[in-house]
Design an enzyme around this catalytic site. Structure first.
Site, mmCIF file in Angstrom:
data_model
loop_
_atom_site.group_PDB
_atom_site.id
_atom_site.type_symbol
_atom_site.label_atom_id
_atom_site.label_comp_id
_atom_site.label_asym_id
_atom_site.label_seq_id
_atom_site.Cartn_x
_atom_site.Cartn_y
_atom_site.Cartn_z
ATOM 1 N N GLY A 125 3.094 0.132 3.703
ATOM 2 C CA GLY A 125 4.651 0.509 2.849
ATOM 3 C C GLY A 125 5.798 0.378 3.187
ATOM 4 N NE ARG B 72 -4.140 19.484 19.822
ATOM 5 C CZ ARG B 72 -4.944 20.454 19.738
ATOM 6 N NH1 ARG B 72 -4.679 20.566 18.070
ATOM 7 N NH2 ARG B 72 -5.875 19.987 19.887
ATOM 8 C CB ILE B 73 -1.856 12.277 20.119
ATOM 9 C CG1 ILE B 73 -0.401 12.094 20.279
ATOM 10 C CG2 ILE B 73 -2.041 10.784 19.653
ATOM 11 C CD1 ILE B 73 1.236 11.636 19.166
ATOM 12 C CG ASN C 9 -7.298 8.424 15.951
ATOM 13 O OD1 ASN C 9 -7.480 7.881 16.941
ATOM 14 N ND2 ASN C 9 -7.753 8.574 15.111
ATOM 15 C CD GLN D 91 1.561 5.659 12.331
ATOM 16 O OE1 GLN D 91 0.562 6.040 12.873
ATOM 17 N NE2 GLN D 91 2.644 5.499 11.034
ATOM 18 C CE LYS E 23 8.805 17.676 19.236
ATOM 19 N NZ LYS E 23 9.278 17.433 20.878
ATOM 20 C CD GLU F 233 9.863 7.347 8.946
ATOM 21 O OE1 GLU F 233 11.245 6.555 8.925
ATOM 22 O OE2 GLU F 233 9.716 8.021 9.398
#
Lengths: 333, 731
Positions: free
Chosen positions: B244, B594-595, B597, B604, B666, B670
């Site tokens: 998107g 924190r990530i 996955n 990404q 966070k 982008e």
């Protein structure tokens, strides 16, 4: 998208008969260009005659040591053929520099020769374009043309021919064979694409209804020492902004024979005969290569935004001929 | 709700690399996208777009078209259902959604009619046969910074249009080192792999829409408002979305026309955009011209910071590509000014496109910082370290945390930055000049109110219901991980229901706030659910459901500067004799809390970096002044990076969980693109000694600019050993 008829031809004579003189019929090869143009409304055929299954998919060495290539040979098969790789390496390199693997698997030799320009004004039916609608004007001359022609263009059209393959074929004096209802014929590639003049919609010397059946490459020992270099706006899957096919025979620092053709500079693959004349019998030096390119490009008439093609082609000429000099002189030692 | 300490508990589901829950369905074709869901009696619509850039529709002759095979209806401004005039959508007044309401043609590619037929092919042929006559008016699509219509808007989507601290002129005058340069970025398009598509039908008094939407709740609300329907009577579903990037949340031509047509003909109607239609119907990123003025002490400390940006908008409505928001919290200076301006033109309306503002803004500012580092004789990383703010430079607010310099240090270590020779134009490998560059990345870390429901089922499984959108990034999987972690159960025992406006209000997939906002709501519900389950009661057959709403908790947050950070590194090779630029490797080190996955997060982030590469070298929509149309409005003419352009791209992260978020998130949607183009442009300078301040860095521009200390383009290079070894091996 207009509804259209579809027929698969059984043999060459049948294909030519099916198409007849119907101006609304088109031969369908791989469809990699024609189908796109049908989707956008640039082409609106009433009938497609599918020729991809015709028995024209052979590549054979001719008695005199040249090659005969059938019209339905795919671009992938042409590039991979051992005799093409051995005798005309620039042809393999040119084909592999074009499009994507998937497109090369579909695209045919005949269709590649007949593909249309990618000028954005030609491909948008809402815009004026003398090639698409004669007399409607050329929007590119004063519009977006940074990848348009610098040689052989006219006030009526500044589009380029998009083929990489044809650039190598031009360097190697290919002869195009075709079939019509009145029988077969052939045309040297040098005469195959018509001058632009005031008739940019007339692109080739093929008679109406003619079907390309194949092409012949005359024997050319110099072609064994050939290369193709393509510059484009990304590393793959883009049309050239400048390309060059070159073959060179150098002995003891002297040019014995040279073939040179430029792509993305004109409405046709541009055989650089002025440069060839300037080089033949002279020294194989960077200075001489640059001077030869300048001799060829003296005729260039750049538009406001495509003047970079002049130094680009000049630099490519020097770079590729220098590489070939090193390679052939090295091989001779 | 309370701020749970979700960062330390759980099964370890958060932080584990997981493939997408729907991955198998997607790669086997079982997953259906909006344009693929079958319906009985389905009719197909085709949009007719204006071929003039400004004027009025004088006449539409639908008579012959209505006689064509299969044609069911032709809608135009003379007969289309009336929409709410002055429609206000989820993001404010939105005249772009008011389709077929008047004869005014505001730009080329504006919908002027809609043909509905039994098949898509019949609709298309009829649409192309429809004769539309126009009264044309002179148009203006010529964007430039000094356009007389330029004005300063009251605000931008990302905050105030203008910020100012300190006396700029005084600080500039007192500065030992000055940079004053103009940068520009072209019109760019987010043409997602899945075209926009919608099916609409009336079903037992309810309007059902299957749409490709980043936020079905917003879409449903907007459609309801536009058609003046009870919001409860509109349902929008969006199970799978093929990208998107900001273009798929609003009421736009495809879904508005599908609703109009189904209302008129009483059958389900589907609309699928073509690539070419997407280039005028879905929005795009405005071109920008930006001026950056930096004044510094000899040691690099900034006294003056001025970032001034201009973008375009349509005559329909104002959209501000706020390129100068990027530096507002990044660097301190005694005088700190930023301003955004817009020029309305006869062009389609631009919109949110991945990292709106930050992507073009970071190109200009991070290029300018590199120029300042060069002038100060400072390492670019050291320059940034000397200007690290202790509080928000504009707001004066404390930072939640600020890991920018830590990202640079870690990136420098891994990239081999310490060995870099700062001199430009001195490294040659065959025909290639080699250079490296770096740039900062930052993006606001926000959260928006959302609701969720979590059910403890009688069979010992859990169902999470939240109107999230999985635009292809793995949101569904991430939410399952967050829930499993919070519930302290294996991920396999959690099912996640998303993408349906009937699930209720939730933030859309945008602003890099999706996963954070949704996870917050899921955590809130689970916290309460666990308290209820801890009481030990039996679970009834219908399960135990707890609902949450984070409006209050998010509103109660203290005011702080909250941002994610990153450092981008790139190595390039440039052949100045042909203009070719090849990126050899990229490294991005990010600090984004924190990530959830690592597998999908890395994808990404690298995806964003690759988009940045594409922005640096390839992407450019070229508008034809004479017609107002794009000269390259398709994917043959609009180039983006091909696989062969994409080298070793590595993304990794550092840092701690975000202190102010219940899960520590966070947002990473982008930041990957931010700064990437500047790092590449800075590397091109380092390779060649020539600054490229206009994107993309196309071969003709490199050729035209030549090289600094090396032989200029056109010079005769010396004969050298040639061949494949030094040639372009990625032909």
């Amino acid at each position: 998208m207009r509804e259209f008829g579809y027929q698969r031809a059984e043999d060459v004579a049948g294909a030519v008969a099916l198409l007849g003189a119907d101006p609304e019929a088109r031969y369908l090869g791989g469809g990699t260009n024609l189908v796109d143009l049908m989707k956008t409304g640039v082409e609106r055929p009433a009938l497609l005659v599918d020729v991809r299954e015709l028995p024209l998919d052979g590549i054979e060495v001719t008695a005199d040591g040249g090659l005969r290539v059938g019209a339905t040979v795919t671009n992938s098969d042409l590039a991979a053929h051992p005799e093409v790789r051995r005798r005309y390496p620039a042809l393999t390199q040119a084909v592999l520099a074009a499009a994507s693997g998937q497109l090369r698997n579909m695209a045919t030799v005949g269709g590649n020769l007949l593909q249309r320009t990618r000028c954005g004004y030609f491909t948008d039916p809402a815009r004026p374009c003398n090639k698409r609608v004669p007399g409607s004007g050329c929007a590119a001359r004063d519009g977006e043309h940074h990848n348009h022609a610098i040689l052989g263009a006219s006030d009526h059209c500044v589009a380029t021919h998009p083929s990489d393959m044809a650039v190598a074929l031009a360097a190697f004096d290919a002869v195009i064979a075709y079939e019509t209802v009145d029988g077969p014929g052939e045309t040297p590639l040098a005469d195959f694409y018509l001058p632009v003049g005031d008739t940019p919609h007339r692109e080739t010397a093929l008679p109406p209804g003619a079907l390309i059946t194949g092409l012949t490459l005359p024997p050319a020992p110099v072609a064994a020492h050939s290369r193709y270099r393509k510059v484009r706006e990304r590393a793959s899957y883009a049309f050239a902004i400048g390309s060059i096919a070159a073959a060179l025979d150098v002995r003891d620092g002297v040019v014995r024979e040279v073939r040179l053709a430029y792509g993305a500079v004109a409405s046709r693959p541009w055989r650089a005969r002025a440069a060839e004349r300037a080089l033949t019998g002279g020294p194989a030096t960077a200075t001489a290569f640059a001077a030869a390119a300048d001799a060829e490009l003296a005729a260039a008439e750049p538009l406001s935004d495509n003047g970079y093609k002049v130094p680009l082609l000049r630099n490519l000429t020097v770079a590729l001929l220098s590489e070939l000099t090193e390679a052939t002189e090295g091989a001779a030692r | 709700m309370t701020t749970a300490t979700g960062t330390t508990r759980g099964t370890g589901a958060v932080g584990a690399a997981r493939t997408r829950l729907e991955g198998l369905a997607k790669v086997t074709g079982e997953a259906r996208y909006s344009g693929e869901v079958p319906y009985a009696e389905l009719a197909h619509g085709w949009i007719v777009l204006s071929t003039v850039a400004r004027g009025r529709v004088r006449a539409i002759d639908d008579g012959p078209v209505l006689k064509m095979p299969g044609v069911l209806a032709v809608l135009h401004h003379g007969n289309a259902p009336r929409l709410k005039e002055g429609f206000v959508g989820s993001f404010g007044p939105d005249p772009v959604a008011e389709i077929l309401q008047r004869d005014r043609v505001p730009h080329i590619g504006w919908p002027v009619a809609f043909v509905v037929a039994e098949t898509s092919e019949q609709a298309r042929e009829a649409a192309e046969a429809l004769v539309v006559e126009y009264d044309t008016e002179p148009h203006d699509v010529d964007f430039h910074a000094d356009h007389p219509a330029r004005y300063t808007p009251e605000a931008s989507p990302m905050g105030p249009a203008v910020t100012a601290k300190g006396d700029l002129d005084t600080e500039l005058a007192a500065s030992a080192v000055l940079v004053d340069e103009r940068y520009s970025t072209p019109e760019q398009h987010h043409n997602a792999m899945e075209p926009h598509a919608a099916m609409a039908r009336w079903d037992n008094g309810r309007l059902e829409i299957v749409d490709s939407s980043q936020g079905t709740f917003a879409t449903a609300n907007d459609i309801a408002a536009l058609f003046q329907l009870d919001p409860a009577s509109v349902r929008v579903r969006s199970e799978h979305i093929g990208g998107g990037f900001g273009s798929k949340a609003l009421a736009r031509a495809h879904n508005v026309l599908a609703v109009m047509a189904t209302t008129v003909i009483g059958r389900p109607v589907r609309v699928v955009l073509t690539r070419r239609q997407m280039f005028s119907l879905i929005g795009y990123r405005s071109p920008t011209t930006q001026r950056v003025r930096l004044g510094a002490e000899a040691d690099g400390r900034l006294r003056a910071f001025d970032h001034d940006g201009v973008s375009l908008t349509s005559t329909l409505t104002e959209f501000v590509e706020a390129s100068t928001g990027f530096g507002r919290a990044l660097y301190d200076a005694d005088a700190h000014h930023t301003a955004n301006h817009v020029v309305p033109l006869d062009v389609p309306t631009p919109t949110f496109m991945r990292a709106p503002g930050e992507a073009p803004g970071s190109f200009a500012l991070e290029s300018a910082l590199d120029e300042l580092a060069e002038k100060c004789g400072l390492d670019p990383i050291e320059l940034r370290a000397r200007n690290e703010p202790t509080v928000g430079p504009v707001t004066g607010l404390p930072f939640e945390d600020n890991d920018l310099i830590a990202c640079f240090r870690e990136g420098a270590r891994r990239f081999g930055w310490a060995d870099r020779d700062a001199r430009p134009g001195v490294r040659r490998e065959g025909r290639w000049l080699i250079g490296t560059g770096t740039a900062a990345a930052t993006f606001p870390a926000g959260a928006a109110p959302s609701t969720a429901a979590v059910t403890a089922e009688a069979d010992d499984t859990f169902t999470v219901r939240i109107n999230a959108a999985d635009v292809g990034t793995g949101a569904r999987t991430a939410l399952a991980q967050v829930a499993a972690d919070a519930l302290d159960v294996p991920t396999e025992r959690v099912r996640v229901r998303i993408g349906d406006s009937d699930l209720g209000q939730a933030w859309l997939s945008g602003g890099s706030m999706g996963t954070r906002s949704w996870s917050w709501a899921v955590m809130a519900a689970i916290t309460e659910l666990r308290e209820r389950l801890a009481l030990g009661a039996d679970i009834p057959p219908e399960g135990i459901t707890v609902r949450s709403d984070t409006t209050e908790a998010i509103g109660a947050q203290s005011e702080r500067e909250r941002h994610s950070y990153g450092a981008q590194f790139a190595e390039v090779a440039v052949d100045v004799s042909t203009g070719e630029v090849r990126v050899r490797r990229m490294l991005g080190i990010f600090a984004a809390g924190r990530i959830v996955n690592p597998l999908t997060a890395r994808s990404q982030l690298t995806g964003g970096m690759i988009w940045g590469l594409s922005m640096a070298l390839h992407e450019e929509a070229i508008r034809d002044r004479a017609s107002g149309a794009l000269a390259n409005g398709d994917l043959a003419g609009y180039h983006f990076a091909a696989n062969a352009d994409v080298p070793a791209v590595e993304a990794d992260w550092i840092g701690e969980p975000a202190p102010d978020d219940p899960v520590g998130i966070k947002g990473i949607g982008e930041i990957g693109i931010v700064g990437a183009a500047a790092a590449i442009a800075n590397a091109v300078w380092h390779a060649t000694g020539v600054r490229h301040r206009h994107l993309p860095i196309r071969p003709d521009r490199v050729l035209g600019a030549g090289a600094g200390p090396e032989p200029a383009a056109g010079a005769v290079p010396e004969l050298r050993a040639g061949g494949a070894a030094e040639g372009d091996t990625r032909a």
